[in-house]
Design a protein around this motif. Structure first.
Motif, PDB file in Angstrom:
ATOM      1  N   SER A  31       0.812  -1.219   0.000  1.00 25.58           N
ATOM      2  CA  SER A  31       0.000   0.000   0.000  1.00 25.58           C
ATOM      3  C   SER A  31       0.838   1.259   0.000  1.00 25.58           C
ATOM      4  CB  SER A  31      -0.925  -0.045   1.210  1.00 25.58           C
ATOM      5  OG  SER A  31      -1.368   1.239   1.512  1.00 25.58           O
ATOM      6  N   GLN A  32       1.825   1.320   0.901  1.00 26.57           N
ATOM      7  CA  GLN A  32       2.601   2.559   1.018  1.00 26.57           C
ATOM      8  C   GLN A  32       3.462   2.799  -0.210  1.00 26.57           C
ATOM      9  OE1 GLN A  32       2.425   4.451   4.002  1.00 26.57           O
ATOM     10  NE2 GLN A  32       0.888   3.071   4.757  1.00 26.57           N
ATOM     11  N   VAL A  33       4.090   1.720  -0.683  1.00 27.85           N
ATOM     12  CA  VAL A  33       4.953   1.877  -1.855  1.00 27.85           C
ATOM     13  C   VAL A  33       4.119   2.249  -3.076  1.00 27.85           C
ATOM     14  CG1 VAL A  33       6.495   0.650  -3.404  1.00 27.85           C
ATOM     15  CG2 VAL A  33       6.731   0.361  -0.955  1.00 27.85           C
ATOM     16  N   LYS A  34       2.930   1.655  -3.163  1.00 27.08           N
ATOM     17  CA  LYS A  34       2.048   1.973  -4.281  1.00 27.08           C
ATOM     18  C   LYS A  34       1.643   3.448  -4.224  1.00 27.08           C
ATOM     19  CE  LYS A  34      -2.379   0.520  -6.114  1.00 27.08           C
ATOM     20  NZ  LYS A  34      -3.627  -0.074  -5.643  1.00 27.08           N
ATOM     21  N   THR A  35       1.328   3.905  -3.012  1.00 27.81           N
ATOM     22  CA  THR A  35       0.968   5.312  -2.855  1.00 27.81           C
ATOM     23  C   THR A  35       2.109   6.209  -3.304  1.00 27.81           C
ATOM     24  OG1 THR A  35      -0.268   4.624  -0.923  1.00 27.81           O
ATOM     25  CG2 THR A  35       0.057   6.969  -1.223  1.00 27.81           C
ATOM     26  N   LEU A  36       3.308   5.889  -2.840  1.00 27.52           N
ATOM     27  CA  LEU A  36       4.473   6.695  -3.213  1.00 27.52           C
ATOM     28  C   LEU A  36       4.612   6.746  -4.729  1.00 27.52           C
ATOM     29  CD1 LEU A  36       7.234   5.701  -0.671  1.00 27.52           C
ATOM     30  CD2 LEU A  36       6.187   7.912  -0.970  1.00 27.52           C
ATOM     31  N   TYR A  37       4.484   5.575  -5.373  1.00 32.50           N
ATOM     32  CA  TYR A  37       4.643   5.516  -6.826  1.00 32.50           C
ATOM     33  C   TYR A  37       3.583   6.359  -7.518  1.00 32.50           C
ATOM     34  CZ  TYR A  37       4.336   3.668 -11.534  1.00 32.50           C
ATOM     35  OH  TYR A  37       4.267   3.568 -12.886  1.00 32.50           O
ATOM     36  N   GLN A  38       2.335   6.214  -7.049  1.00 33.86           N
ATOM     37  CA  GLN A  38       1.260   6.936  -7.728  1.00 33.86           C
ATOM     38  C   GLN A  38       1.420   8.438  -7.576  1.00 33.86           C
ATOM     39  OE1 GLN A  38      -2.227   5.139  -6.082  1.00 33.86           O
ATOM     40  NE2 GLN A  38      -2.425   3.720  -7.809  1.00 33.86           N
ATOM     41  N   VAL A  39       1.804   8.870  -6.380  1.00 28.56           N
ATOM     42  CA  VAL A  39       1.981  10.312  -6.182  1.00 28.56           C
ATOM     43  C   VAL A  39       3.157  10.806  -7.016  1.00 28.56           C
ATOM     44  CG1 VAL A  39       2.553  12.087  -4.511  1.00 28.56           C
ATOM     45  CG2 VAL A  39       0.910  10.347  -3.927  1.00 28.56           C
ATOM     46  N   PHE A  40       4.211   9.981  -7.084  1.00 30.29           N
ATOM     47  CA  PHE A  40       5.377  10.395  -7.875  1.00 30.29           C
ATOM     48  C   PHE A  40       4.996  10.563  -9.344  1.00 30.29           C
ATOM     49  CE2 PHE A  40       9.068   9.438 -10.500  1.00 30.29           C
ATOM     50  CZ  PHE A  40       9.914  10.433 -10.054  1.00 30.29           C
ATOM     51  N   MET A  41       4.135   9.702  -9.839  1.00 29.90           N
ATOM     52  CA  MET A  41       3.760   9.783 -11.250  1.00 29.90           C
ATOM     53  C   MET A  41       2.994  11.067 -11.567  1.00 29.90           C
ATOM     54  SD  MET A  41       5.329   7.432 -12.423  1.00 29.90           S
ATOM     55  CE  MET A  41       4.925   7.305 -14.156  1.00 29.90           C
ATOM     56  N   HIS A  42       2.464  11.707 -10.540  1.00 26.51           N
ATOM     57  CA  HIS A  42       1.784  12.982 -10.777  1.00 26.51           C
ATOM     58  C   HIS A  42       2.740  14.070 -11.233  1.00 26.51           C
ATOM     59  CE1 HIS A  42      -2.436  12.548  -9.566  1.00 26.51           C
ATOM     60  NE2 HIS A  42      -1.986  11.504  -8.903  1.00 26.51           N
ATOM     61  N   ALA A  43       4.043  13.817 -11.078  1.00 26.91           N
ATOM     62  CA  ALA A  43       5.027  14.796 -11.557  1.00 26.91           C
ATOM     63  C   ALA A  43       4.933  14.963 -13.068  1.00 26.91           C
ATOM     64  CB  ALA A  43       6.424  14.353 -11.148  1.00 26.91           C
TER      65      ALA A  43
END
Lengths: 199, 317
Positions: A31-43
């Motif tokens: 969950s946490q790693v997925k969240t990090l990845y998804q937020v990063f992709m917003h860049a």
């Protein structure tokens, strides 16, 4: 069924280490790693921001912004100084004084809107029987001096018909003015003598 | 004067750079957060909004320096200086590049941990001296959080120390010539990363200053430059943790082609950006969750990591 569930729940709670390890792997590493990845992709997504002064937003035609006084198709003032807008105004920001021309038309001697009070509610436009007062899609009215927020009739009047192009109050209303007597308006029947018994 | 460890030029430039970087992070953080939140962030003052920092500084320096009448004057004034001093002192042992550093200490790792512990005094004093219930709650949380996370922060580093055979940070970097310690000490790295966030109370572990619950936690009553020092102190802590991760797990200044200091800056910046990404992405846990996670997960894990590392080192001999 419920008993079974309760027992299972108890079993689960007692096995603390298992619970914690499970939650560690389930929560932390997915969950946490997925969240990090998804937020990063917003860049790599374009920003939603509209950089306002350089980039003007689209203003909708019915936007309730700066108030104007319009003229009828003949170029005469539409306002008949009926005071309904001033009555409708919830913040009392409209002030006007009625006057009359020699040919019988009513007009405001002065018409004053205090825009530091105005809340752009549009009630004045709704109340206006002659479509004279109208709100426009303009909101850039900031001033440095408060007194500059008070607009007089010269500032409010425009050389156009605003939103309603064909409407002319004196042409459709029964009120007599010079050159247009009783019964001469559009769709108006000639006046009837109510005191006469003859058909 | 030349660049060598402990020279005046070295010390001066490190102090200057670190403080400037910490101040610039205010802008960096806002820009990065807005990048990940699909906004633009501050871009009006100067090119790319870079002068935002200057504007913020002018604002914060000209604000009234106010001490609330009910506060304990001495410790109220002292508290924000402690965190700045303590974190700046920690930078003394960080080896930025060959020849760039303040001191070549044999107890570098211990020194950093000791200074991190002293940092807890800052938030405790600040919260207690404020005589405000939110500040008190914040400093209670901060004290418990920092004291407990220090434990495994230290233990997670012992694996690295055991591998390098030295407490000297410079020697730890040199010992990573072959392979960075993030590979053999991956568990230690993860634990240190988490403990580092908790130690510098950055989001998602900013429980001592959780706005939604306790206003601003221990610095509720602070304003002006005293608040600014807490603020810059937090960013200094961020830079420090990033530098330490770089030094301890990612081979410090080591890297091909580019000059050593550039490699250090690149690596540390990546971790700073990662910390900001954490802030953008991860919600704050509850206070009891944080403590449970620390004592029941991280402590056994770090002990296990240390024991396995020790066993492997012994069996290799």
């Amino acid at each position: 069924m419920m008993q079974k569930k309760a027992i299972q729940g108890k079993k689960h709670a007692t096995n603390l280490v298992e619970t914690i390890m499970l939650s560690l792997f389930k929560d932390t590493f997915t969950s946490q790693v997925k969240t990090l990845y998804q937020v990063f992709m917003h860049a790599f997504v374009k920003a939603d921001t509209v950089e306002y002064p350089e980039e003007q937003p689209y203003m909708f035609p019915r936007w309730r912004g700066r108030i104007i006084l319009s003229r009828d198709p003949d170029g005469e003032e539409r306002c008949v100084a009926c005071n309904l807008c001033a009555c409708a105004c919830p913040v009392d920001c409209i002030a006007l004084q009625k006057a009359e021309t020699e040919d019988g038309r009513w007009y405001p001697e002065f018409f004053r809107i205090n825009f530091s009070r105005c809340i752009m509610c549009g009630f004045c436009e709704e109340a206006c029987p002659t479509n004279a007062i109208q709100l426009t899609p303009d909101f850039e009215m900031a001033e440095y001096i408060r007194q500059d927020m008070v607009w007089e009739k010269e500032d409010l009047l425009i050389n156009g018909t605003g939103k309603y192009h064909d409407y002319n109050f004196y042409r459709v209303a029964g009120m007599a003015i010079k050159g247009k007597g009783k019964g001469m308006a559009q769709n108006e029947a000639p006046p009837v003598n109510v005191k006469s018994l003859l058909p | 004067m030349t660049f060598e460890v402990g020279s005046g030029l070295s010390i001066g430039s490190i102090l200057f750079t670190v403080i400037i970087v910490a101040a610039m992070l205010i802008w960096v953080e806002r820009r990065l957060l807005s990048l990940w939140q699909e906004r633009l962030g501050p871009n009006r003052v100067g090119p790319f909004g870079l002068l935002q920092v200057v504007a913020d500084m002018i604002k914060i320096f000209t604000k009234e320096d106010w001490v609330p009448p009910f506060a304990d004057k001495l410790s109220f004034v002292l508290a924000p200086t402690v965190i700045m001093i303590v974190i700046l002192l920690s930078f003394a042992v960080v080896p930025f590049a060959p020849g760039v550093g303040v001191i070549d200490s044999n107890i570098g790792v211990l020194f950093v941990l000791a200074m991190a512990s002293l940092g807890a005094y800052s938030v405790m004093l600040g919260g207690l001296a404020s005589d405000n219930k939110y500040a008190l709650l914040g400093s209670l949380r901060a004290a418990a959080q920092m004291v407990s996370y220090e434990v495994f922060m230290g233990i997670s580093l012992l694996g690295v120390v055991a591998l390098a055979g030295s407490f000297n940070l410079r020697e730890i970097v040199l010992a990573q010539e072959g392979v960075w310690y993030v590979i053999p000490q991956f568990v230690g790295f993860v634990i240190f990363l988490i403990a580092g966030i908790a130690e510098s109370h950055r989001l998602p572990f900013d429980i001592p200053e959780a706005e939604q619950e306790i206003v601003a936690g221990y610095h509720t009553e602070y304003s002006g430059m005293k608040f600014g020092m807490f603020f810059v102190g937090e960013y200094l802590g961020l830079v420090l943790i990033s530098s330490l991760i770089t030094v301890l797990f990612f081979g410090g200044w080591m890297g091909p082609f580019l000059p050593p200091i550039i490699w250090f800056v690149i690596k540390a910046s990546l971790f700073i950006a990662f910390f900001i990404l954490l802030r953008a992405a991860i919600p704050r846990p509850r206070y009891d969750q944080l403590m449970t996670f620390g004592w029941l997960v991280l402590l056994p894990l770090s002990l296990l990591n240390l024991m396995v590392t020790g066993a492997i080192i012994l069996s290799m001999q």
